[in-house]
Motif scaffolding. Sequence first.
Motif, PDB file in Angstrom:
ATOM      1  N   ALA A 101       1.819   9.265  -5.789  1.00  0.00           N
ATOM      2  CA  ALA A 101       2.065  10.740  -5.463  1.00  0.00           C
ATOM      3  C   ALA A 101       3.224  11.389  -6.540  1.00  0.00           C
ATOM      4  CB  ALA A 101       2.622  10.877  -4.087  1.00  0.00           C
ATOM      5  N   PHE A 102       4.149  10.378  -6.823  1.00  0.00           N
ATOM      6  CA  PHE A 102       5.295  10.644  -7.662  1.00  0.00           C
ATOM      7  C   PHE A 102       4.450  10.940  -9.304  1.00  0.00           C
ATOM      8  CE2 PHE A 102       8.409   9.225 -10.982  1.00  0.00           C
ATOM      9  CZ  PHE A 102       9.454  10.079 -10.616  1.00  0.00           C
TER      10      PHE A 102
ATOM     11  N   LYS B 233       1.705  12.000  -9.851  1.00  0.00           N
ATOM     12  CA  LYS B 233       0.998  13.366  -9.752  1.00  0.00           C
ATOM     13  C   LYS B 233       1.732  14.366  -9.949  1.00  0.00           C
ATOM     14  CE  LYS B 233      -2.293  15.678  -6.831  1.00  0.00           C
ATOM     15  NZ  LYS B 233      -3.226  15.677  -5.805  1.00  0.00           N
ATOM     16  N   THR B 234       3.133  14.285  -9.326  1.00  0.00           N
ATOM     17  CA  THR B 234       4.097  15.596  -9.316  1.00  0.00           C
ATOM     18  C   THR B 234       4.697  15.594 -10.874  1.00  0.00           C
ATOM     19  OG1 THR B 234       5.932  13.986  -8.587  1.00  0.00           O
ATOM     20  CG2 THR B 234       4.779  15.243  -7.196  1.00  0.00           C
ATOM     21  N   LEU B 235       4.431  14.317 -11.667  1.00  0.00           N
ATOM     22  CA  LEU B 235       4.932  14.393 -13.100  1.00  0.00           C
ATOM     23  C   LEU B 235       4.082  15.237 -13.862  1.00  0.00           C
ATOM     24  CD1 LEU B 235       6.474  10.959 -13.711  1.00  0.00           C
ATOM     25  CD2 LEU B 235       7.775  13.473 -13.066  1.00  0.00           C
ATOM     26  N   THR B 236       2.742  15.085 -13.528  1.00  0.00           N
ATOM     27  CA  THR B 236       1.761  15.439 -14.464  1.00  0.00           C
ATOM     28  C   THR B 236       1.292  16.870 -14.066  1.00  0.00           C
ATOM     29  OG1 THR B 236       0.056  14.368 -12.862  1.00  0.00           O
ATOM     30  CG2 THR B 236       0.915  13.059 -14.786  1.00  0.00           C
ATOM     31  N   THR B 237       1.392  17.546 -13.013  1.00  0.00           N
ATOM     32  CA  THR B 237       1.077  18.779 -12.505  1.00  0.00           C
ATOM     33  C   THR B 237       2.060  19.854 -13.036  1.00  0.00           C
ATOM     34  OG1 THR B 237       1.958  18.552 -10.358  1.00  0.00           O
ATOM     35  CG2 THR B 237      -0.540  18.039 -10.551  1.00  0.00           C
ATOM     36  N   ASP B 238       1.531  21.168 -13.258  1.00  0.00           N
ATOM     37  CA  ASP B 238       2.499  22.064 -13.948  1.00  0.00           C
ATOM     38  C   ASP B 238       2.929  22.693 -12.376  1.00  0.00           C
ATOM     39  OD1 ASP B 238       0.295  22.908 -16.450  1.00  0.00           O
ATOM     40  OD2 ASP B 238       2.452  21.496 -16.395  1.00  0.00           O
ATOM     41  N   GLY B 239       4.279  23.077 -12.306  1.00  0.00           N
ATOM     42  CA  GLY B 239       4.768  23.554 -11.038  1.00  0.00           C
ATOM     43  C   GLY B 239       5.079  25.176 -11.209  1.00  0.00           C
TER      44      GLY B 239
ATOM     45  N   SER C 108       0.841  -1.306  -0.030  1.00  0.00           N
ATOM     46  CA  SER C 108      -0.099  -0.159  -0.140  1.00  0.00           C
ATOM     47  C   SER C 108       0.946   1.325   0.052  1.00  0.00           C
ATOM     48  CB  SER C 108      -0.913   0.165   1.270  1.00  0.00           C
ATOM     49  OG  SER C 108      -1.629   1.176   1.255  1.00  0.00           O
ATOM     50  N   LEU C 109       1.972   1.234   0.576  1.00  0.00           N
ATOM     51  CA  LEU C 109       2.812   2.356   0.884  1.00  0.00           C
ATOM     52  C   LEU C 109       3.586   2.566  -0.414  1.00  0.00           C
ATOM     53  CD1 LEU C 109       4.148   4.581   2.493  1.00  0.00           C
ATOM     54  CD2 LEU C 109       5.884   2.742   3.170  1.00  0.00           C
ATOM     55  N   ARG C 110       4.044   1.699  -1.108  1.00  0.00           N
ATOM     56  CA  ARG C 110       4.452   1.523  -2.368  1.00  0.00           C
ATOM     57  C   ARG C 110       3.497   2.155  -3.585  1.00  0.00           C
ATOM     58  NH1 ARG C 110       6.997  -3.466  -0.984  1.00  0.00           N
ATOM     59  NH2 ARG C 110       5.366  -4.668  -2.327  1.00  0.00           N
ATOM     60  N   TYR C 111       2.495   1.921  -3.446  1.00  0.00           N
ATOM     61  CA  TYR C 111       1.214   2.222  -4.317  1.00  0.00           C
ATOM     62  C   TYR C 111       1.129   3.724  -4.361  1.00  0.00           C
ATOM     63  CZ  TYR C 111      -3.243   2.916  -6.285  1.00  0.00           C
ATOM     64  OH  TYR C 111      -4.266   3.677  -7.179  1.00  0.00           O
ATOM     65  N   GLU C 112       0.980   4.096  -2.854  1.00  0.00           N
ATOM     66  CA  GLU C 112       0.837   5.699  -2.505  1.00  0.00           C
ATOM     67  C   GLU C 112       1.780   6.614  -2.827  1.00  0.00           C
ATOM     68  OE1 GLU C 112      -2.166   7.103  -1.674  1.00  0.00           O
ATOM     69  OE2 GLU C 112      -3.232   5.080  -1.728  1.00  0.00           O
TER      70      GLU C 112
END
Length: 85
Positions: A76-77, A79-85, A68-72
């Motif tokens: 999250a990783f 999500k950081t790749l797909t969001t504009d910063g 579960s931890l690996r999945y989360e």
Amino acid sequence: MVARRLLLENYFLPGDLERQIGALVAPDGNQRYHESIGNLAPAVVHHGRGAKILKIREEIKKQKSNQSLRYETAKAFRKTLTTDG
């Protein structure tokens, strides 16, 4: 369904009474889990296998927690790749 009763009879041999009692309690002792003894069947605890089963259960919980931890973390990783910063 099995009759759940012990007849008040004269048992002439101790083995006769023991067999009747065994037939009465055996289904519960082998099939029904009891919360007070770690959700184990009484027969499992009686035969000394309770600690081993509890250890295996704990290992399974740890494995599931790690998965579960690996999945989360992966989620999250991504999500950081797909969001504009």
